[in-house]
Design a protein around this motif. Structure first.
Motif, PDB file in Angstrom:
ATOM      1  N   ASP A 261       0.802  -1.222   0.000  1.00 32.99           N
ATOM      2  CA  ASP A 261       0.000   0.000   0.000  1.00 32.99           C
ATOM      3  C   ASP A 261       0.838   1.277   0.000  1.00 32.99           C
ATOM      4  O   ASP A 261       2.025   1.262   0.322  1.00 32.99           O
ATOM      5  CB  ASP A 261      -0.898   0.035   1.249  1.00 32.99           C
TER       6      ASP A 261
ATOM      7  N   SER B 256      -3.527   4.969  -1.047  1.00 31.76           N
ATOM      8  CA  SER B 256      -4.178   3.924  -1.840  1.00 31.76           C
ATOM      9  C   SER B 256      -3.759   2.519  -1.418  1.00 31.76           C
ATOM     10  O   SER B 256      -2.706   2.318  -0.816  1.00 31.76           O
ATOM     11  CB  SER B 256      -3.858   4.123  -3.332  1.00 31.76           C
TER      12      SER B 256
ATOM     13  N   GLN C  50      -2.528  -0.966  -2.927  1.00 30.08           N
ATOM     14  CA  GLN C  50      -1.807  -1.246  -4.168  1.00 30.08           C
ATOM     15  C   GLN C  50      -1.336  -2.693  -4.207  1.00 30.08           C
ATOM     16  O   GLN C  50      -0.893  -3.235  -3.204  1.00 30.08           O
ATOM     17  CB  GLN C  50      -0.616  -0.305  -4.293  1.00 30.08           C
TER      18      GLN C  50
ATOM     19  N   ARG D 141       0.952  -5.559  -6.587  1.00 33.71           N
ATOM     20  CA  ARG D 141       1.947  -5.732  -7.643  1.00 33.71           C
ATOM     21  C   ARG D 141       2.006  -7.203  -8.023  1.00 33.71           C
ATOM     22  O   ARG D 141       2.073  -8.050  -7.147  1.00 33.71           O
ATOM     23  CB  ARG D 141       3.337  -5.275  -7.152  1.00 33.71           C
TER      24      ARG D 141
ATOM     25  N   ILE E  63       0.833  -3.152 -11.914  1.00 35.22           N
ATOM     26  CA  ILE E  63       0.599  -2.424 -10.662  1.00 35.22           C
ATOM     27  C   ILE E  63      -0.851  -1.943 -10.655  1.00 35.22           C
ATOM     28  O   ILE E  63      -1.264  -1.179 -11.534  1.00 35.22           O
ATOM     29  CB  ILE E  63       1.563  -1.226 -10.521  1.00 35.22           C
TER      30      ILE E  63
ATOM     31  N   THR F 189      -3.908  -0.055  -8.550  1.00 30.32           N
ATOM     32  CA  THR F 189      -4.089   0.927  -7.481  1.00 30.32           C
ATOM     33  C   THR F 189      -5.574   1.147  -7.233  1.00 30.32           C
ATOM     34  O   THR F 189      -6.349   1.278  -8.183  1.00 30.32           O
ATOM     35  CB  THR F 189      -3.424   2.269  -7.881  1.00 30.32           C
TER      36      THR F 189
END
Length: 203
Positions: free
Chosen positions: A97, A101, A103, A105, A167, A169
């Motif tokens: 994170d 946000s 996030q 990956r 990625i 978000t």
């Protein structure tokens, strides 16, 4: 209102704190026996990792499940690890994170950005990653939104692709940003044990 529910649970939990290696480590023990461990960057207040552990059916401690941060690889014996190794080219899904946000990956995804689509499934309360070449498919939920009983918002979701990494978000809703700010104030009040030599305080 639903938001205080999770905050109240965090407040009611038994908490211990440790400051070590530039991180503030918080351990929560809930009434139902569940444990949560979090690590925050001391300078930024950024959440670095969050893990959960539940009691097993026999009452022992279960394995830690990573929610945020690098996935932990099981500690296998030297012989086993030589025999059972995950391919280093397999996609690796992890959550990391930022302050504003959530996030995720996914490493080892070499396809160009136009191959991917990321959507919200409101009924199932999850996000779905698809690829037009049918090489990767993944469903994942956002536990934070579930804990605060907040709806998923497709407009908050975006993604980019660089260096073989997808990625994704999701902008944190204002309710969660406000709750996290309150929690940070509370966590700072916990007297932390310092791991520095000769300066160790116990809870």
């Amino acid at each position: 209102m639903a938001v205080p529910g999770w905050l109240e649970r965090l407040r009611a939990a038994r908490k211990t704190a440790l400051v070590q290696d530039g991180k503030r480590k918080i351990h929560y023990l809930f009434e139902d026996g569940k444990e949560m461990a979090e690590e925050y960057d001391i300078k930024t207040g950024q959440l670095m990792s969050r893990k959960w552990r539940e009691k097993t059916t026999l009452g022992g401690s279960g394995k830690w499940q990573v929610e945020v941060g690098e996935p932990t690889s099981p500690l296998l014996g030297a012989l086993e690890s030589e025999l059972i190794t995950e391919s280093s080219s397999n996609p690796v899904f992890m959550r990391k994170d930022t302050l504003s946000s959530f996030q995720w990956r996914i490493r080892n995804l070499p396809y160009p950005k136009e191959v991917y689509s990321v959507s919200v499934e409101e009924e199932q309360r999850c996000c779905v990653i698809r690829t037009t070449n049918k090489k990767y498919y993944k469903k994942f939920s956002i536990p934070d939104l579930d804990r605060y009983h907040l709806p998923l918002d497709a407009a908050a979701l975006s993604f980019t692709h660089a260096n073989n990494t997808l990625i994704i978000t999701y902008q944190k809703p204002k309710e969660i940003l406000a709750a996290e700010e309150q929690l940070q104030k509370e966590l700072k009040k916990i007297k932390a044990a310092n791991s520095g030599e000769g300066d160790c305080k116990t809870q």
